[in-house]
Motif scaffolding. Sequence first.
Motif, PDB file in Angstrom:
ATOM      1  N   GLY A  80     -16.775 -93.926  57.907  1.00  0.00           N
ATOM      2  CA  GLY A  80     -17.674 -93.684  56.796  1.00  0.00           C
ATOM      3  C   GLY A  80     -18.925 -94.524  56.882  1.00  0.00           C
ATOM      4  O   GLY A  80     -19.141 -95.258  57.851  1.00  0.00           O
ATOM      5  N   PRO A  81     -19.800 -94.450  55.884  1.00  0.00           N
ATOM      6  CA  PRO A  81     -21.063 -95.193  55.918  1.00  0.00           C
ATOM      7  C   PRO A  81     -20.814 -96.693  55.843  1.00  0.00           C
ATOM      8  O   PRO A  81     -19.813 -97.140  55.291  1.00  0.00           O
ATOM      9  N   PRO A  82     -21.714 -97.495  56.418  1.00  0.00           N
ATOM     10  CA  PRO A  82     -21.543 -98.946  56.371  1.00  0.00           C
ATOM     11  C   PRO A  82     -21.665 -99.439  54.943  1.00  0.00           C
ATOM     12  O   PRO A  82     -22.295 -98.801  54.096  1.00  0.00           O
ATOM     13  N   PRO A  83     -21.059-100.577  54.641  1.00  0.00           N
ATOM     14  CA  PRO A  83     -21.143-101.108  53.279  1.00  0.00           C
ATOM     15  C   PRO A  83     -22.564-101.512  52.940  1.00  0.00           C
ATOM     16  O   PRO A  83     -23.399-101.697  53.820  1.00  0.00           O
ATOM     17  N   PRO A  84     -22.896-101.671  51.642  1.00  0.00           N
ATOM     18  CA  PRO A  84     -24.247-102.051  51.232  1.00  0.00           C
ATOM     19  C   PRO A  84     -24.677-103.346  51.914  1.00  0.00           C
ATOM     20  O   PRO A  84     -23.911-104.280  52.061  1.00  0.00           O
ATOM     21  N   GLY A  85     -25.956-103.389  52.312  1.00  0.00           N
ATOM     22  CA  GLY A  85     -26.481-104.566  52.976  1.00  0.00           C
ATOM     23  C   GLY A  85     -26.280-104.568  54.471  1.00  0.00           C
ATOM     24  O   GLY A  85     -26.792-105.430  55.158  1.00  0.00           O
ATOM     25  N   GLU A  86     -25.538-103.606  55.010  1.00  0.00           N
ATOM     26  CA  GLU A  86     -25.291-103.559  56.445  1.00  0.00           C
ATOM     27  C   GLU A  86     -25.715-102.215  57.025  1.00  0.00           C
ATOM     28  O   GLU A  86     -25.209-101.775  58.031  1.00  0.00           O
ATOM     29  N   GLU A  87     -26.682-101.573  56.391  1.00  0.00           N
ATOM     30  CA  GLU A  87     -27.117-100.274  56.859  1.00  0.00           C
ATOM     31  C   GLU A  87     -27.845-100.392  58.184  1.00  0.00           C
ATOM     32  O   GLU A  87     -28.549-101.372  58.453  1.00  0.00           O
ATOM     33  N   SER A  88     -27.652 -99.395  59.016  1.00  0.00           N
ATOM     34  CA  SER A  88     -28.314 -99.358  60.312  1.00  0.00           C
ATOM     35  C   SER A  88     -29.825 -99.298  60.139  1.00  0.00           C
ATOM     36  O   SER A  88     -30.344 -98.495  59.365  1.00  0.00           O
ATOM     37  N   GLY A  89     -30.536-100.163  60.888  1.00  0.00           N
ATOM     38  CA  GLY A  89     -31.990-100.135  60.837  1.00  0.00           C
ATOM     39  C   GLY A  89     -32.559 -98.819  61.311  1.00  0.00           C
ATOM     40  O   GLY A  89     -33.567 -98.328  60.788  1.00  0.00           O
ATOM     41  N   ALA A  90     -31.929 -98.222  62.319  1.00  0.00           N
ATOM     42  CA  ALA A  90     -32.405 -96.942  62.844  1.00  0.00           C
ATOM     43  C   ALA A  90     -32.334 -95.858  61.780  1.00  0.00           C
ATOM     44  O   ALA A  90     -33.253 -95.035  61.650  1.00  0.00           O
ATOM     45  N   SER A  91     -31.252 -95.852  60.994  1.00  0.00           N
ATOM     46  CA  SER A  91     -31.120 -94.822  59.963  1.00  0.00           C
ATOM     47  C   SER A  91     -32.147 -95.019  58.860  1.00  0.00           C
ATOM     48  O   SER A  91     -32.668 -94.044  58.300  1.00  0.00           O
ATOM     49  N   VAL A  92     -32.484 -96.277  58.538  1.00  0.00           N
ATOM     50  CA  VAL A  92     -33.510 -96.541  57.523  1.00  0.00           C
ATOM     51  C   VAL A  92     -34.871 -96.058  58.014  1.00  0.00           C
ATOM     52  O   VAL A  92     -35.598 -95.357  57.298  1.00  0.00           O
ATOM     53  N   LEU A  93     -35.228 -96.416  59.239  1.00  0.00           N
ATOM     54  CA  LEU A  93     -36.522 -95.998  59.787  1.00  0.00           C
ATOM     55  C   LEU A  93     -36.596 -94.482  59.939  1.00  0.00           C
ATOM     56  O   LEU A  93     -37.652 -93.886  59.723  1.00  0.00           O
ATOM     57  N   ASP A  94     -35.483 -93.864  60.320  1.00  0.00           N
ATOM     58  CA  ASP A  94     -35.456 -92.402  60.415  1.00  0.00           C
ATOM     59  C   ASP A  94     -35.787 -91.765  59.066  1.00  0.00           C
ATOM     60  O   ASP A  94     -36.556 -90.797  58.984  1.00  0.00           O
ATOM     61  N   ALA A  95     -35.182 -92.326  58.011  1.00  0.00           N
ATOM     62  CA  ALA A  95     -35.413 -91.772  56.675  1.00  0.00           C
ATOM     63  C   ALA A  95     -36.867 -91.957  56.241  1.00  0.00           C
ATOM     64  O   ALA A  95     -37.474 -91.059  55.645  1.00  0.00           O
ATOM     65  N   VAL A  96     -37.443 -93.123  56.544  1.00  0.00           N
ATOM     66  CA  VAL A  96     -38.841 -93.370  56.188  1.00  0.00           C
ATOM     67  C   VAL A  96     -39.757 -92.426  56.962  1.00  0.00           C
ATOM     68  O   VAL A  96     -40.703 -91.844  56.408  1.00  0.00           O
ATOM     69  N   ARG A  97     -39.497 -92.272  58.239  1.00  0.00           N
ATOM     70  CA  ARG A  97     -40.318 -91.379  59.066  1.00  0.00           C
ATOM     71  C   ARG A  97     -40.287 -89.952  58.524  1.00  0.00           C
ATOM     72  O   ARG A  97     -41.333 -89.291  58.405  1.00  0.00           O
ATOM     73  N   GLU A  98     -39.119 -89.450  58.188  1.00  0.00           N
ATOM     74  CA  GLU A  98     -39.001 -88.091  57.678  1.00  0.00           C
ATOM     75  C   GLU A  98     -39.692 -87.944  56.324  1.00  0.00           C
ATOM     76  O   GLU A  98     -40.321 -86.924  56.035  1.00  0.00           O
ATOM     77  N   PHE A  99     -39.603 -88.982  55.491  1.00  0.00           N
ATOM     78  CA  PHE A  99     -40.239 -88.938  54.179  1.00  0.00           C
ATOM     79  C   PHE A  99     -41.758 -88.897  54.322  1.00  0.00           C
ATOM     80  O   PHE A  99     -42.443 -88.132  53.644  1.00  0.00           O
ATOM     81  N   VAL A 100     -42.292 -89.722  55.219  1.00  0.00           N
ATOM     82  CA  VAL A 100     -43.744 -89.766  55.438  1.00  0.00           C
ATOM     83  C   VAL A 100     -44.259 -88.435  55.983  1.00  0.00           C
ATOM     84  O   VAL A 100     -45.301 -87.925  55.547  1.00  0.00           O
ATOM     85  N   ALA A 101     -43.529 -87.866  56.936  1.00  0.00           N
ATOM     86  CA  ALA A 101     -43.962 -86.617  57.568  1.00  0.00           C
ATOM     87  C   ALA A 101     -43.899 -85.431  56.616  1.00  0.00           C
ATOM     88  O   ALA A 101     -44.514 -84.396  56.876  1.00  0.00           O
ATOM     89  N   ARG A 102     -43.196 -85.584  55.511  1.00  0.00           N
ATOM     90  CA  ARG A 102     -43.056 -84.479  54.571  1.00  0.00           C
ATOM     91  C   ARG A 102     -44.376 -84.158  53.878  1.00  0.00           C
ATOM     92  O   ARG A 102     -44.627 -83.010  53.507  1.00  0.00           O
ATOM     93  N   TYR A 103     -45.240 -85.150  53.713  1.00  0.00           N
ATOM     94  CA  TYR A 103     -46.439 -84.966  52.885  1.00  0.00           C
ATOM     95  C   TYR A 103     -47.745 -84.939  53.673  1.00  0.00           C
ATOM     96  O   TYR A 103     -48.815 -84.854  53.076  1.00  0.00           O
ATOM     97  N   ASN A 104     -47.687 -85.053  55.004  1.00  0.00           N
ATOM     98  CA  ASN A 104     -48.901 -85.033  55.810  1.00  0.00           C
ATOM     99  C   ASN A 104     -48.701 -84.255  57.094  1.00  0.00           C
ATOM    100  O   ASN A 104     -47.615 -84.286  57.679  1.00  0.00           O
TER     101      ASN A 104
END
Length: 483
Positions: A80-104
Motif C-alpha cells: 500500500g501507500p507509504p505512511p505520512p511523511g515518507e512519500e516518494s519524492g518522485a511521486s510528489v514531483l510527478d503530481a506537481v508536473r502533471e498539475f502544472v501541465a494541466r493549465y499551460n
Amino acid sequence: MSTPDPLLSAIDDVLTEPTAACVQCGRDRGESPSPDFCSENCQTIWHAAHTGTREAVDSGAAPNTDVPEAAPERPLSWLGPPPPGEESGASVLDAVREFVARYNAFPSEHCAPMLALWYAHTHAADHFYVTPRLILDSAEPGSGKTRVLEVAQFLVRAPEMTISATTAALFRMVADGPVTILFDEVDAIFNPKNGGNNEDLRAMLNAGYKRSATIARCVGDARAMKVERFPVYAPAALAGIAGHMPATITTRAITVHMKRRRADEHVAEFWEEDVEREARPLRERLAAWMTAVGERVGAARPTMPPSVRDRSAEIWRPLIAIADEAGDHWPATARAACEYFVANAATQPDSLGIRLLADLRQLYTQHDTDRMTTADILTALHNLDEAPWAEYQGKPLDARGLGKLLGKYGVRSGNIRQPTGAVAKGYRRDGDGGLADAWSRYLPAAATAATSATPQVSAVADTVGVADVSATPSRSSRDSSHV
C-alpha cells in the motif's frame, strides 16, 4: 424416494470442488485462510525467495544479525501507500508536473518538469547557495506567462505576487522573509522607453540569487543613523515581453520562451478558487518532502551534464540535486531539461559586441588574413546580410563606433602598412590588442579552421617599425571617418 433439488446439488458440487494449489509447494491449500498459501511456512519461504532474503529460522520472531539487509527485487506494491511523511519524492514531483501541465501549453516537454523542480527548490532555498531566477518571456502578450505565475503562487513557498513593487518595498519584504517573488509585467520596469532609474531593482535581483547577498541602507534619524544590511536572497520568477530583460539577470536565470497556444492545444479552465483548493494538498506534500530532504540536497554535489559548466552549472545544481534525491526517472529527466535549456540559451541573440566579434571572425576566416584595415572591415560589415551594421543606431557603423565596441574587449586598432607604402588604421588577429584573444574568450570554439579561397580585401604589409602617424587625427580626418 424424493427427487434431489438441483440447486442444492449445485451448491454441494461447489463446496466439494478441489481448492486451488499453494503457489509455493503446489499442494492443496485445504482449509488455509490464505488465498495463495497452504501454510505460514510456505508463505515465509515464498516471500524470502521473492524479496532476496533468506528464510527466517524462527519464523521472523527475531532479527538474524548474520543476514545483511537487502532491497527487494521488485517494488512491494501490495504493502500500500507509504505512511505520512515518507512519500516518494518522485511521486510528489510527478503530481506537481502533471498539475502544472494541466493549465499551460508549453513550448517544450522539458518545461513542466523544470517548473516542478523549481517550485520544489523554493521550499528548501535556505539550504542552497544560489537560487536560479526563472524568466518567462514571449514575443507577444497572451502567451501564458501570467498563467504560469498564477498556478505557481499555489505551489511555491510564501508567494509574493506583484506587478510594480518598488525596490525599497521589495527588499524589505525579502528581508522579512521567507518569500518567493512572482513578478509579472517586469518588462514595463526595465523597458528603457519608459524612463526612470531601475538600477537598484536590477542590482537587487542580480545579487539576491546568492545566499550571502545583502543591501546596505541607512536607518534611523539624523542623530542616531546607522547602516543596516538587509538580506536580499530569495527565489524570483519574472514574466514579461522578450527583449527588455537585462542580460545580467538572464545569465542567472532559466528562461522559458512562451508561445501563444495553437487552436489544437487545449488546457484546463482556470478557476482560481478551484485551483487553490486542489493545489493546497499538493503544496503541503511538496513542502513536507523538501523539509525532510532539504539539508541533504543542499549539501549534495550532483554530477552535471558534460556540456553544462560555470554559471549554467551553478544555477542548475539545486534542481539536479533535488531530482537525484527523488530518484526514479527524475535524474535523467532533470539532466535532459538542463541540457535543453542551456543549449537553448546559447542560441539566443547575443549582445552587439559578441555579434561583432563573431562577424569579424567570419570575415577574417573568409578572407584568409590576419589583419584588415578599418575601411575594409566597415565595407564588409555593411554588406553582411541580416546584420545590424548598415543601420547601427540610425546610421552605418563608422570607425569610431567600431573602436568603441571592440575596445571593451581589449581589442585596439593599429597602423597597417599598405603595399603602396601608405599607412592605414586597422585590426590584427594576433598580438597585443588583437582579435584572437577576444574570440577565444567570448565566442564558442570555431567549428572549422578551414580557410576560404576568397582573396583578401586588401593586401597589407607587416606593421613592424611603422609609426602611429594618425594617433591624433586632424579634424578633417575625423570627419571623413564617419560613413
